[in-house]
Motif scaffolding. Structure first.
Motif, PDB file in Angstrom:
ATOM      1  N   GLY A 221       0.803  -1.281   0.733  1.00 16.55           N
ATOM      2  CA  GLY A 221      -0.321  -0.045   0.297  1.00 16.55           C
ATOM      3  C   GLY A 221       0.830   1.252   0.152  1.00 16.55           C
ATOM      4  O   GLY A 221       2.164   1.301  -0.745  1.00 16.55           O
ATOM      5  N   ASN A 222       0.177   2.057   0.728  1.00 15.57           N
ATOM      6  CA  ASN A 222       1.319   3.250   0.822  1.00 15.57           C
ATOM      7  C   ASN A 222       1.598   3.707   1.934  1.00 15.57           C
ATOM      8  O   ASN A 222       2.672   4.230   2.464  1.00 15.57           O
ATOM      9  CB  ASN A 222      -0.200   4.300   0.521  1.00 15.57           C
ATOM     10  N   TYR A 223       2.136   2.167   2.776  1.00 18.07           N
ATOM     11  CA  TYR A 223       3.105   2.457   4.004  1.00 18.07           C
ATOM     12  C   TYR A 223       4.356   2.793   3.505  1.00 18.07           C
ATOM     13  O   TYR A 223       5.154   3.110   3.147  1.00 18.07           O
ATOM     14  CB  TYR A 223       3.606   1.115   4.555  1.00 18.07           C
ATOM     15  N   THR A 224       4.624   4.546   4.599  1.00 13.87           N
ATOM     16  CA  THR A 224       6.022   5.120   4.535  1.00 13.87           C
ATOM     17  C   THR A 224       7.108   4.719   6.366  1.00 13.87           C
ATOM     18  O   THR A 224       6.226   5.334   6.858  1.00 13.87           O
ATOM     19  CB  THR A 224       5.224   6.274   4.189  1.00 13.87           C
ATOM     20  N   ALA A 225       7.904   4.070   5.704  1.00 14.61           N
ATOM     21  CA  ALA A 225       9.079   3.785   6.229  1.00 14.61           C
ATOM     22  C   ALA A 225       9.678   5.440   7.077  1.00 14.61           C
ATOM     23  O   ALA A 225      10.199   6.597   6.181  1.00 14.61           O
ATOM     24  CB  ALA A 225       9.723   2.908   5.958  1.00 14.61           C
ATOM     25  N   SER A 226      10.463   5.199   7.993  1.00 15.71           N
ATOM     26  CA  SER A 226      11.059   6.325   8.733  1.00 15.71           C
ATOM     27  C   SER A 226      12.574   5.860   8.214  1.00 15.71           C
ATOM     28  O   SER A 226      13.580   4.829   7.860  1.00 15.71           O
ATOM     29  CB  SER A 226      11.001   6.353   9.975  1.00 15.71           C
ATOM     30  N   SER A 227      13.183   6.856   7.656  1.00  9.60           N
ATOM     31  CA  SER A 227      14.706   7.131   7.911  1.00  9.60           C
ATOM     32  C   SER A 227      15.786   6.804   9.260  1.00  9.60           C
ATOM     33  O   SER A 227      17.440   6.949   8.619  1.00  9.60           O
ATOM     34  CB  SER A 227      15.563   7.547   6.777  1.00  9.60           C
ATOM     35  N   TYR A 255      12.036   4.528 -11.273  1.00  9.25           N
ATOM     36  CA  TYR A 255      10.924   3.622 -10.217  1.00  9.25           C
ATOM     37  C   TYR A 255      10.268   4.282  -8.930  1.00  9.25           C
ATOM     38  O   TYR A 255       9.682   3.460  -8.583  1.00  9.25           O
ATOM     39  CB  TYR A 255      11.602   1.765 -10.549  1.00  9.25           C
ATOM     40  N   LEU A 256      11.668   5.344  -8.782  1.00 11.28           N
ATOM     41  CA  LEU A 256      11.086   5.629  -7.322  1.00 11.28           C
ATOM     42  C   LEU A 256      11.330   6.965  -7.491  1.00 11.28           C
ATOM     43  O   LEU A 256      12.934   7.203  -6.435  1.00 11.28           O
ATOM     44  CB  LEU A 256      12.134   4.167  -6.127  1.00 11.28           C
ATOM     45  N   PRO A 257      10.965   7.913  -7.602  1.00  8.58           N
ATOM     46  CA  PRO A 257      11.671   9.383  -8.263  1.00  8.58           C
ATOM     47  C   PRO A 257      11.376   9.872  -6.830  1.00  8.58           C
ATOM     48  O   PRO A 257      12.731  11.015  -6.880  1.00  8.58           O
ATOM     49  CB  PRO A 257      10.468  10.297  -9.532  1.00  8.58           C
ATOM     50  N   GLN A 258      10.792   9.666  -5.842  1.00 11.68           N
ATOM     51  CA  GLN A 258      10.881  10.369  -4.203  1.00 11.68           C
ATOM     52  C   GLN A 258      12.309  10.368  -3.505  1.00 11.68           C
ATOM     53  O   GLN A 258      12.985  10.871  -3.158  1.00 11.68           O
ATOM     54  CB  GLN A 258      10.073   9.882  -3.738  1.00 11.68           C
ATOM     55  N   ALA A 259      12.854   8.586  -4.764  1.00 12.15           N
ATOM     56  CA  ALA A 259      14.018   8.573  -3.431  1.00 12.15           C
ATOM     57  C   ALA A 259      15.975   9.202  -4.007  1.00 12.15           C
ATOM     58  O   ALA A 259      16.623   9.900  -3.513  1.00 12.15           O
ATOM     59  CB  ALA A 259      14.055   6.752  -3.760  1.00 12.15           C
ATOM     60  N   ALA A 260      15.340   8.879  -6.051  1.00 17.21           N
ATOM     61  CA  ALA A 260      16.349  10.204  -6.293  1.00 17.21           C
ATOM     62  C   ALA A 260      16.390  11.629  -6.412  1.00 17.21           C
ATOM     63  O   ALA A 260      17.189  12.051  -5.849  1.00 17.21           O
ATOM     64  CB  ALA A 260      15.748   9.881  -7.954  1.00 17.21           C
ATOM     65  N   GLY A 296      14.244  -0.627  -3.507  1.00  9.32           N
ATOM     66  CA  GLY A 296      13.522   0.115  -4.196  1.00  9.32           C
ATOM     67  C   GLY A 296      12.134  -0.395  -2.995  1.00  9.32           C
ATOM     68  O   GLY A 296      10.905  -0.186  -3.457  1.00  9.32           O
ATOM     69  N   LEU A 297      12.097  -1.566  -2.578  1.00  8.75           N
ATOM     70  CA  LEU A 297      11.079  -2.068  -1.407  1.00  8.75           C
ATOM     71  C   LEU A 297      11.235  -0.996  -0.163  1.00  8.75           C
ATOM     72  O   LEU A 297       9.925  -0.393   0.673  1.00  8.75           O
ATOM     73  CB  LEU A 297      11.054  -3.315  -1.607  1.00  8.75           C
ATOM     74  N   SER A 298      12.640  -0.973   1.067  1.00  6.92           N
ATOM     75  CA  SER A 298      12.411  -0.810   1.709  1.00  6.92           C
ATOM     76  C   SER A 298      12.755   1.067   1.946  1.00  6.92           C
ATOM     77  O   SER A 298      12.718   1.663   2.936  1.00  6.92           O
ATOM     78  CB  SER A 298      13.797  -1.315   2.629  1.00  6.92           C
ATOM     79  N   PHE A 299      13.173   1.883   0.932  1.00  8.80           N
ATOM     80  CA  PHE A 299      13.044   3.442   1.167  1.00  8.80           C
ATOM     81  C   PHE A 299      11.944   3.624   1.941  1.00  8.80           C
ATOM     82  O   PHE A 299      10.720   3.151   2.438  1.00  8.80           O
ATOM     83  CB  PHE A 299      13.196   3.750  -0.283  1.00  8.80           C
ATOM     84  N   PRO A 300      12.239   4.511   2.848  1.00  4.72           N
ATOM     85  CA  PRO A 300      14.143   5.719   3.353  1.00  4.72           C
ATOM     86  C   PRO A 300      14.637   4.661   4.268  1.00  4.72           C
ATOM     87  O   PRO A 300      15.961   5.728   4.683  1.00  4.72           O
ATOM     88  CB  PRO A 300      13.701   6.966   3.778  1.00  4.72           C
ATOM     89  N   ILE A 301      14.674   3.582   4.530  1.00 10.56           N
ATOM     90  CA  ILE A 301      15.416   2.571   4.516  1.00 10.56           C
ATOM     91  C   ILE A 301      16.662   3.022   4.503  1.00 10.56           C
ATOM     92  O   ILE A 301      17.139   2.398   3.196  1.00 10.56           O
ATOM     93  CB  ILE A 301      14.871   1.619   5.987  1.00 10.56           C
ATOM     94  N   PRO A 302      17.880   3.281   5.369  1.00 13.09           N
ATOM     95  CA  PRO A 302      19.069   2.963   4.520  1.00 13.09           C
ATOM     96  C   PRO A 302      19.722   1.541   4.465  1.00 13.09           C
ATOM     97  O   PRO A 302      19.291   0.457   5.260  1.00 13.09           O
ATOM     98  CB  PRO A 302      20.117   3.617   5.988  1.00 13.09           C
ATOM     99  N   ASN A 303      20.361   1.685   3.317  1.00 13.59           N
ATOM    100  CA  ASN A 303      21.002   0.595   3.176  1.00 13.59           C
ATOM    101  C   ASN A 303      22.173  -0.116   2.845  1.00 13.59           C
ATOM    102  O   ASN A 303      23.192   1.043   3.290  1.00 13.59           O
ATOM    103  CB  ASN A 303      20.409  -0.308   2.154  1.00 13.59           C
TER     104      ASN A 303
END
Length: 597
Positions: A221-227, A255-260, A296-303
């Motif tokens: 869905g629209n779940y948004t994680a914390s960074s 595919y994830l413009p917000q991340a870019a 692409g799935l976990s954004f914005p969690i640090p990888n």
């Protein structure tokens, strides 16, 4: 398995050990695909690792079950670094006796390095001294298919009084060839286009997978994680598979413009002289697949991308390189030394090998290291492999070549080929699916039963029920698999036709290399949800998964995983050795956890 080791010791064609020494471990011959060449040069340097007995590992294992099993008073109360190290520290007597042995052989204690718990000793020494220390001979071995070379021995001995204090010495009898779990059934990557022709998100995800597809299929869905919650997703990389940042940024732009826009990017940590070249021509298909889909799935969690060195292991015309082809040991030593606050909460690894190519003692030791991570609250995921129950060849595939499904114990008997570390009971193993609405088991999904590890208690009722409901496999495949072994995979996820950017080109990749970072990305979101609600992260998943978590998974009931010229196992209602419990439903998982399960 211990009986097989005993047989191997009897068959080891070597003079009897010298006075005071007895065989520790041996092989009857070089494993399938390897040929023994000349004696190893005496000046060739080995990075020798000596694993000392961990006398309280049983207590660590019990703690792992207690902090991982819902309903336990200790559930979610993960251990700290110092607690784990206390439980795996060798007895003082072991340390003293091993030190004395090394000094007697002319090795000063100042030349040793030790793990924080002192359960591993590492030293670099020439082959000539290693041969004297272990009463053995090292040879150069050649892998006829890949062209790789290794410096190894078919067996080694230890002073008899040290057998009760030393688990394993490597590199010695390990012939594993760590490989990315990318499907060979699909050949090379399929090139879609250049940067000038950007593929759109497809209307149907049955043909091409993107992050948007995975979020839809797995109900994110629209779940948004914390960074900033302290949650970290780790990705293990080996064999000079380099993750390219420019490619990943391009992938995010599409595919994830917000991340870019936010400059989101994985960071890199180099281990054991690892590297991560950013030349476009060096971009790795495996590495890019891992980072682009985990992020692409976990954004914005640090990888974090961990690039561990250790390849190539040996160059025949160079007598002085250091033999460091033990990447699991190097990676685990690095990660386990981290403070608790710097550990990833979830770790994705898309590499592995045939279980039988890893000596039993070393496999157990590496597996126990993963138990340490689980006890400290890390969810460890591994790809299940891409050969079905063995080599991926079905009953009608003889035209593709002879089957490789034979034992390495000198008998050369027909056998399914379980994968390692997928077969380790302390990791969560991820199989593969494709299609959607419904998902099917992808034919290459690795699965089966370990020959090294017995079935853990958390899955015994489930797997016993499966075998009771499908008794045909016990007769049809009698002798090909170990029905009392640790069964895998535990879960599955999409693994076919993943769109990614590699070297500036849009390509398609397939394999459980894709399903593992996908599932790990979902776990990262679940852990983010738990942290946000003041709850501990999941840690080792399997006890929760088999007890209650499977109720929030999509059951896969179509497909099978052929291999070894058989049809393998069928996907069926409930758990099966093709797709495990099936694929995750993020919405259902978080709802289940909100109810305290």
């Amino acid at each position: 398995m211990l009986s097989l080791l005993a047989l191997a010791a009897l068959a080891f064609a070597s003079p009897l050990p010298r006075a005071g020494y007895t065989f520790k471990e041996s092989l009857p011959s070089a494993p399938n695909g390897w040929e023994q060449l000349s004696r190893a040069p005496g000046s060739h340097l080995l990075k020798l690792k000596i694993g000392l007995i961990q006398p309280r590992f049983g207590e660590l294992e019990q703690a792992l079950w207690e902090v991982s099993l819902p309903g336990s008073e200790r559930y979610g109360m993960h251990l700290g670094k110092e607690e784990v190290e206390k439980l795996i520290r060798p007895h003082d007597e072991s340390l003293e006796l091993v030190d004395a042995w090394l000094v007697e052989n002319g090795i000063p204690l100042s030349a040793l390095s030790r793990s924080p718990a002192q359960d591993w000793i590492t030293l670099t020494l020439p082959v000539s001294l290693a041969e004297e220390l272990l009463d053995t001979e090292y040879h150069v071995f050649h892998h006829t298919t890949s062209g790789d070379y290794l410096v190894r021995t078919l067996g080694y001995s230890l002073p008899t009084h040290l057998h009760a204090h030393i688990d394993v010495v490597q590199p010695s009898t390990t012939f594993a060839r760590l490989q990315p779990k990318r499907s060979s059934l699909h050949g090379d990557s399929i090139v879609l286009s250049s940067e000038a022709a950007i593929p759109p998100v497809p209307a149907s995800c049955n043909h091409t997978i993107t992050p948007a597809c995975l979020k839809e299929i797995y109900n994110v869905g629209n779940y948004t994680a914390s960074s900033t919650s302290g949650n970290i997703l780790g990705i293990a990389g080996y064999l000079e598979q380099w993750a390219n940042m420019n490619d990943t940024n391009w992938f995010y732009q599409v595919y994830l413009p917000q991340a870019a826009e936010q400059g989101y990017m994985f960071t890199v940590e180099l281990i054991n002289n690892g590297t991560n070249s950013q030349n476009e021509s060096d971009a790795g298909g495996e590495a890019n697949l891992d980072v682009q889909y985990a992020g692409g799935l976990s954004f914005p969690i640090p990888n974090i991308y961990y690039s561990t060195g250790g390849s190539p292991p040996y160059i025949p015309d160079d007598n002085t390189p250091q033999d460091t082809n033990e990447p699991y040991a190097e990676f685990l030593a690095y990660v386990l030394a981290k403070p608790d606050s710097e550990l990833p909460r979830q770790l994705s690894t898309s590499y592995g090998d045939d279980e039988q190519s890893v000596p039993y003692s070393y496999a157990v030791r590496v597996c126990n290291e993963f138990a340490q991570l689980g006890a400290r609250g890390v969810s460890v995921m591994f790809s299940s492999g891409d050969g079905g129950v063995g080599d991926g060849l079905g009953p009608n595939d003889q035209a593709y070549g002879p089957t490789t499904c034979y034992t390495n114990d000198g008998r050369n008997a027909s056998s399914f080929l379980p994968a390692f570390p997928a077969s380790c009971p302390y990791v969560t193993t991820v199989g593969g699916t494709y299609h959607e609405g419904p998902e099917w088991a992808v034919p290459f999904s690795g699965g089966g039963f370990s020959k090294y590890f017995s079935r853990p208690s958390y899955q015994s009722p489930t797997v016993d029920t499966y075998l009771a409901q499908h008794p045909q496999y016990l007769s049809l495949y009698q002798g090909l698999f170990n029905p009392s072994g640790r069964a895998y995979p535990d879960v599955s996820a999409q693994s076919n036709n993943f769109t990614l950017n590699r070297g500036g080109m849009w390509v398609l990749e397939a394999g459980t290399s894709a399903s593992c970072p996908t599932f790990t990305g979902i776990v990262a979101l679940v852990n983010d949800y738990l942290i946000a609600h003041g709850k501990p992260t999941l840690g080792f998943l399997n006890p929760w998964l088999y007890a209650v978590g499977h109720n929030a998974f999509n059951d896969i009931t179509i497909g099978n995983n052929p291999g070894c010229l058989t049809n393998g196992f069928n996907a069926t209602a409930g758990w099966d050795p093709v797709t495990g419990w099936g694929s995750p439903d993020f919405g259902k998982i978080t709802s289940l956890l909100s109810l305290g399960s």
